[in-house]
Design an enzyme around this catalytic site. Structure first.
Site, PDB file in Angstrom:
ATOM      1  N   SER A 711       2.533   2.338  -1.139  1.00  0.00           N
ATOM      2  CA  SER A 711       1.071   2.254  -1.212  1.00  0.00           C
ATOM      3  C   SER A 711       0.488   3.083  -2.333  1.00  0.00           C
ATOM      4  O   SER A 711      -0.728   3.235  -2.399  1.00  0.00           O
ATOM      5  CB  SER A 711       0.461   2.728   0.126  1.00  0.00           C
ATOM      6  OG  SER A 711       0.749   4.082   0.335  1.00  0.00           O
ATOM      7  N   LYS A 754      -6.623   5.934   6.519  1.00  0.00           N
ATOM      8  CA  LYS A 754      -6.941   6.294   5.128  1.00  0.00           C
ATOM      9  C   LYS A 754      -8.447   6.417   4.921  1.00  0.00           C
ATOM     10  O   LYS A 754      -8.911   7.299   4.203  1.00  0.00           O
ATOM     11  CB  LYS A 754      -6.338   5.247   4.189  1.00  0.00           C
ATOM     12  CG  LYS A 754      -4.810   5.290   4.176  1.00  0.00           C
ATOM     13  CD  LYS A 754      -4.206   4.191   3.319  1.00  0.00           C
ATOM     14  CE  LYS A 754      -2.671   4.279   3.336  1.00  0.00           C
ATOM     15  NZ  LYS A 754      -2.032   3.206   2.547  1.00  0.00           N
TER      16      LYS A 754
END
Length: 804
Positions: A711, A754
């Site tokens: 990511s 996140k």
């Protein structure tokens, strides 16, 4: 070393040469007023008054009253006045606590030992205090001996006297102690005297002290008898009740003994006649009785009948008898055809889930959908749910709530560390100590065939030479197969299709693919700060105070301090660490409440460190500068910001150096990012040959922490292009996403965590992969409030947001 007890000191000794106490003045003789002293020393008694008709030992405190006894010993008559003072303590006693009436008693055999003075008191006459001569110990008073008004010849007096005598006669058979009291009375008084007789009747009752004091102060004998008769009747009733209780207990014991002897005799008679049942017949009858209310499948019933026939022919002492008996015990203990009725009420299910859990709205909705589907099907059996999430988010408790919402019985066992497939499918009967598997055991224990069974920690199954439990679970957790589950011990088909299985796991990596394929996954991503605050305030904090029995008002935890605990000490996804920190606060506050003078302890932001020490987590500072870009990462503790730095070390040679304890996947992402940046420098506004001579060092801070995952590609590419362009990012901005060599931005996981990490670091502008837009749209509104989010399909979209 031997113990040595000193002999008691004799204060008043009136025994004869043979050691006997002097006899009474003679039957029917009471000391006359002429032989009684005008002055008496006083002693207090606490439990009940002393009556003239009594002779009994008294105990008094040596430290307080030894001087009084010594003064009495100096007198020729050895008499003292005793008066009832109620519950007043000796140390706080004053002359005002003494009543006007008391009893003059003769002191016999006064001895002191163990800080107590004991003497035998022989009651003689009532006295009334006329004047106080000494108002401090030893108390000395001038007394008079009032005459008792009495008409012996009146019919009423004789009738009352007869009633008192009859009452005493009723009491005598009920308690032997009353007979001893009567002997003492007859040795000192004539039974024909109504006054002493009434006093004796009052003395043997268990009436309260104030009531007896009223009797003592009643001078007319007729009125005194009228007061004593109710007390005597009450005593008779209590004694009769006590006697009845004793008789009832004795009769029950005798009945049990009688039945025991009769049973033993019956066994002997039956054995002699050959009609008694042995253990084998009893076992067969027991197993057949168990089957009466069960709906046993035909094949299973046939097997049971075969085993019963075998059991009836075996000798009870043979090893095979024990094996067959145990097998039949298990076969007949399973609840064949017994089902509990499901409560498919969505409103009730919502109420239970909301009561037991704060937050987890998406999980609750998924469970409600699952129950709604079962409403149309008619049952929810045969479904397998897998709750996946970090530790402490409530996976096990959700399973309990589902069972309660369905009104089903709940059974949980952990499969973590299980290495033997026999734990699931049972041992074969030929082995010593063979037993069925956990599933059969659970059905026997909860006594229904459609419970909710939770398999906890399914991601921690082990493997060994004894087999693979994960493979054994394939049959159990397959709705197409578990309707004919075969346990090795039972060796008959068992229907598990009505069981609702709920499995829990922290991660999916260690669960075999075929096993995951059989389950419906429900992800629990953890709690955000607002949800943790609600859980702590409504559930964890009250539970801790209640467990330690501390009133809520004694410890005041402010909302600001609770938020600081969540952010600074318990940032993990679950609430276990949060509960531990709150427990620390309760413990330290309890010490302050006990050792200090404070009525309440206030825990605020200002003094929180006194309870928990320095915060474990501090506010994450966003790094800024040339070649520095903030990324977003998912960790087991939730989300975190992940700054990535790129710097040109020198211009002597071309190269790329990576540091920060990166895993293989992140190293691949770094190499892909480097190749993409080198190939597209001009396209994104950087000098074409910048990387030809630049040795680039790319670093991810906190190098001691292992980092891995696909990511960070977009973030690394942006850091390299920022370095090549010589232009830093001019505003708080964070991003996540993986990149390919052709510039495609790939989706990533953990969007919720996140976004929470970005908000925690006060970053309100994000770049996310376009494929993750649906994940972002499903977030709660309070998480999306104030956020500016750009969705990128290719890196060109990222560049447009970052560099303009």
């Amino acid at each position: 070393m031997s113990d040595h007890n000193e002999d008691p000191e004799v204060l008043i000794d009136d025994t004869d040469e043979n050691g006997n106490a002097p006899s009474s003045t003679g039957r029917g003789l009471v000391a006359s007023s002429d032989s009684l002293p005008d002055r008496l020393y006083l002693l207090p008694i606490h439990n009940r008054p002393f009556f003239p008709a009594q002779v009994q030992p008294l105990l008094i405190n040596q430290n307080r009253w030894s001087e009084t006894i010594q003064e009495v010993a100096k007198t020729s008559h050895h008499m003292v006045g005793v008066a009832f003072v109620g519950d007043a303590e000796s140390d706080e006693l004053s002359f005002e606590d003494f009543p006007a009436f008391g009893t003059a008693v003769k002191v016999h055999q006064a001895k002191q030992a163990n800080e107590q003075i004991q003497f035998i008191a022989q009651g003689l006459r009532r006295f009334k205090i006329a004047r106080w001569l000494s108002k401090t110990p030893p108390y000395l008073v001038e007394v008079s001996y009032p005459k008792e008004a009495l008409d012996k010849d009146s019919d009423e007096t004789r009738a009352y006297a007869m009633s008192v005598i009859n009452g005493i006669k009723e009491l005598l058979p009920l308690n032997p102690l009353y007979g001893e009291e009567l002997k003492h009375y007859l040795n000192h008084f004539s039974p024909n005297e109504p006054g002493p007789l009434t006093d004796f009747a009052a003395a043997i009752t268990s009436a309260k002290g104030p009531e007896l004091q009223d009797v003592l102060e009643t001078l007319p004998v007729l009125e005194r008898m009228q007061a004593v008769l109710p007390l005597l009747r009450k005593e008779i009733d209590v004694a009769q009740l006590q006697s009845e209780i004793s008789e009832q207990v004795n009769s029950q014991m005798q009945e049990h003994q009688r039945k025991f002897f009769l049973r033993e005799q019956l066994k002997v008679i039956q054995k002699e006649l050959g009609i008694s049942k042995d253990d084998r017949d009893n076992d067969v009858d027991t197993f057949r009785y168990r089957l009466e209310d069960l709906v046993v499948p035909p094949k299973v019933l046939t097997r049971i009948e075969e085993e019963l026939d075998k059991l009836s022919t075996l000798e009870t002492g043979s090893p095979e008898y024990g094996t067959t008996r145990n097998y039949l015990d298990w076969l007949t203990s399973i609840p064949w055809g017994v089902f509990s009725e499901d409560q498919l009420d969505l409103a009730h299910a919502r109420e239970v889930l909301n009561r037991d859990h704060d937050g987890l709205h998406d999980v609750k909705e998924r469970i409600i959908e699952f129950l709604a589907e079962g409403t149309f099907k008619g049952d929810v059996g045969g479904s397998i749910l897998l709750l996946v999430g970090p530790p402490g988010v409530g996976k096990t408790s959700i399973g309990r709530s589902v069972a309660e919402a369905l009104n089903r019985k709940f059974y949980r066992f952990s499969v973590g560390g299980m290495r033997d497939e026999a734990e699931i499918k049972g041992h074969r009967r030929t082995y010593i100590g063979a037993m069925p598997g956990k599933l059969v055991q659970s059905l026997k224990e909860i006594e229904v065939q459609n419970p909710v069974i939770m398999l906890d920690e399914i991601d921690k199954l082990g493997q060994s030479f004894q087999g693979d439990p994960a493979s054994a679970l394939l049959e159990v957790l397959d709705p197409e197969q578990n309707s004919e589950f075969l346990d090795h011990y039972l060796d008959v088909r068992l229907d598990l299709s009505k069981v609702l299985f709920i499995c829990t796991a922290n991660q999916l990596d260690s669960i075999p693919g075929p096993l995951i394929d059989r389950m419906e996954q429900i992800r629990l991503s953890g709690y955000i700060g607002e949800e943790k605050f609600s859980i702590a305030r409504n559930y964890l904090w009250p539970r801790l105070l209640k467990r330690d029995n501390i009133p809520k008002k004694r410890i005041n935890l402010t909302d600001a301090a609770l938020k600081q605990v969540i952010e600074g000490y318990a940032r993990e996804s679950g609430v276990r660490q949060l509960e531990k920190q709150l427990h620390r606060i309760v413990r330290k506050a309890a010490v302050r409440l006990l050792e200090g003078d404070e009525e309440t302890v206030k825990v605020s932001v200002n003094n929180l460190q006194d309870f928990l020490g320095a915060p474990t987590f501090r506010k994450e500072k966003v790094l800024r500068g040339l070649g520095v870009v903030t990324g977003l990462a998912w960790t087991s503790m939730g989300g975190a910001t992940l700054p990535i730095e790129a710097s040109c070390v020198h211009s002597l040679s071309r190269g790329l150096k990576l540091t920060g304890k990166l895993g293989d996947v992140m190293q691949e992402s770094a190499n892909i990012s480097y190749s993409f940046a080198v190939a597209h420098l001009e396209e994104y506004g950087a000098p074409k040959g910048f990387f030809d001579e630049a040795f680039v060092h790319m670093h991810v801070p906190e190098g001691a922490t292992p980092k891995d995952g696909p990511s960070a590609g977009v973030t690394m590419t942006t850091a390299l292009l920022s370095l090549a362009r010589g232009k830093e990012i001019d505003r708080p901005l964070a991003m996540t996403g993986e990149i390919t060599l052709t510039g495609q931005v790939l989706p990533v996981g953990g969007i919720r965590e996140k976004v929470i990490a970005a908000r925690r670091s006060s970053i309100f502008e994000l770049v996310l992969p376009e494929a993750n837009q649906r994940d972002y749209d499903e977030l709660p509104d309070f998480l999306k409030e104030g956020m500016t989010v750009h969705f990128a399909k290719t890196y060109r979209d990222v560049s447009r947001v970052v560099f303009g």
